[in-house]
Design a protein around this motif. Sequence first.
Motif, short mmCIF file in Angstrom:
data_model
loop_
_atom_site.label_atom_id
_atom_site.label_comp_id
_atom_site.label_asym_id
_atom_site.label_seq_id
_atom_site.Cartn_x
_atom_site.Cartn_y
_atom_site.Cartn_z
N MET A 563 0.83 -1.21 0.00
CA MET A 563 0.00 0.00 0.00
C MET A 563 0.86 1.26 0.00
N GLU A 564 2.20 1.04 -0.10
CA GLU A 564 3.18 2.13 -0.16
C GLU A 564 3.19 2.95 1.13
N GLU A 565 2.81 2.30 2.24
CA GLU A 565 2.95 2.93 3.55
C GLU A 565 4.27 2.42 4.14
N MET A 566 5.36 2.98 3.61
CA MET A 566 6.69 2.42 3.84
C MET A 566 7.16 2.53 5.29
N PHE A 567 6.81 3.59 5.97
CA PHE A 567 7.28 3.74 7.35
C PHE A 567 6.59 2.73 8.27
#
Length: 609
Positions: A563-567
Amino acid sequence: MTSRLHEAQERHAKIYEDMLHAISLMFEQGGEAIQQSLLRFEAEWDNIRAGQTWASTNLDIDVRACALCADYANSATVIFPLRTHPQERVAWAEVGLRAVRMLGNAEIEAAILIHLGNAVAALGDQSQAIAYHEQALSVTRQIANRRLESAALTNLGNAHLTLNHYQHAIELYESALAIDREIGNRASEAIDLGNLGAVYTEIGQWTRAFEHHRQQLELAREIKDSVLECGALGNVGAVFSLWGKHFEAIEYFESQLARARELNYRQPQIHACGNLGRAYGELGQWSRSIELHEQCLTLAREDGDRHAECKALGNLAFICNQQGENDRAIALYESQIEVARQVEDRTQEALGLGGIGDVHASMGHDQQASELYQSALRIHRELDNRRGEGAVISALGVLHLKAGNFIEARTHFEQYLAITRELGDRRGEAATLGNLGSVCLRLGDVAESIRHYQSYLRIARELSDRQGETVALGNLGVAHTNLGERELAVRFHEQQLILAREIGYKRGEALALINLGDIATLREDNQAAIAHYEAYLAIVRELGDRSGEGLVLGNLGTSYAEMEEMFKARECFEQALLIFRELRDRENEAITAANLKQLAQNLEQDATP
């Protein structure tokens, strides 16, 4: 002077043999008399022991001392099993048997032979126990004493049950039951019902077991026998546990514990605490489970019951292993082995070795686990303990399955399946069919896998084994996922989830959630996947399952990355990495480190203009 001393010692010995006899008669009255008799025995124990010691010392020089030896041994048959160590029981019975044969009293001889058989059985020598009980049976039939004949049949059945000779045990118990009903011995009838229930429990006929134990409980209450009531409460609770109805089981175990405490009756207190510890463990209430197993261990040590101490150490170690407390689990299993060797309990020694093997297997130390399993297997085979042998063979199969040695795994599971069918162990048969299904799934034969899982589900439902049913439903869900039949797989996992929640089976609930999360991932529905994984994470944290926590944090990391919520992804991977390092799980540590490295590279690329 010596003669007067001798006469005084003889009078003392006679007074306290009479007292022991009176205490035994009081105990047999049942009801409140049981507690009174136990308290009186404890108060007079030093004098009783001194009287028997004098009689045994003078056995060969004084005919009255000889008679007292026989009487002490005979009077001890009732209350001794509740308050003395088996070694002391053997010593008294051997002296008494020698004396009674000198005197020629066949009825007392039979009673002492039965008591001696039970004492050596408590020390783990079932073959010698059978020999004593068969001698007793022969004597009772010669003198036509039906009451003692029933007792000999019952105790002979107990020894055969311990050796897994189930059909022979049933025949012996049914013969005893027929005699006890014929002569109106209602207390022995209750014991016979409980024994038959125990056999049916062992062979997986739980409904029949429950009916026998229910009848036993009703009869014990009717005749106001509190000791039998304690045992029956535990027996009924044990069947509810097997059905996966742990809340109902706990009610019976709590009643057993309360009744035993009222009586100051140590053995059922030990059993009840152990049963409660296991039941709370199944519900994932680890702190309560540990507390109860520690109480069980304390009671066993206070009672000087080294065999019960062995079992308590093993139970406590098992719970610690489930929580990921690997070092403590190994230390407890090592203590179990040490005590087992001191008391020459080879079965408990083998269980301790297998337990340490389980800990190493959970840590990914396959070679150490295999060596320990092989050591346990040798002992079980030396003892001709087919149930123990089968359990270790199954553990080796799981080890091979995990390592990807699927042909070896299948060979081991097929061996165990043959043993479960030989023993009539339906629950073991069902679980092994599940393991064979998992092997077939890994070998790519999904259709055969489903057939095994369906057999597992059918047997679990026949047994009313609701916990086994949840596992089988989950397995079928996984198999249909592999076939790409995701809608059908979701239906199986939703059934698994509903049933697990209904019976309070937290681990089954967690497995259903993670499987539903995995299907959502396959559908690229990351929001749904995260919701399922978060619910799974809450449960495994509640259960103290650090390995499961690490694995699902890895799944969450992957979902957040998609979901490209990398942190958030990095936070999950870092938490997982810490857990796998703590558990010394090198394989998953390496996978998680690789995921973090890939994530860092992706972040670096995204940051490059």
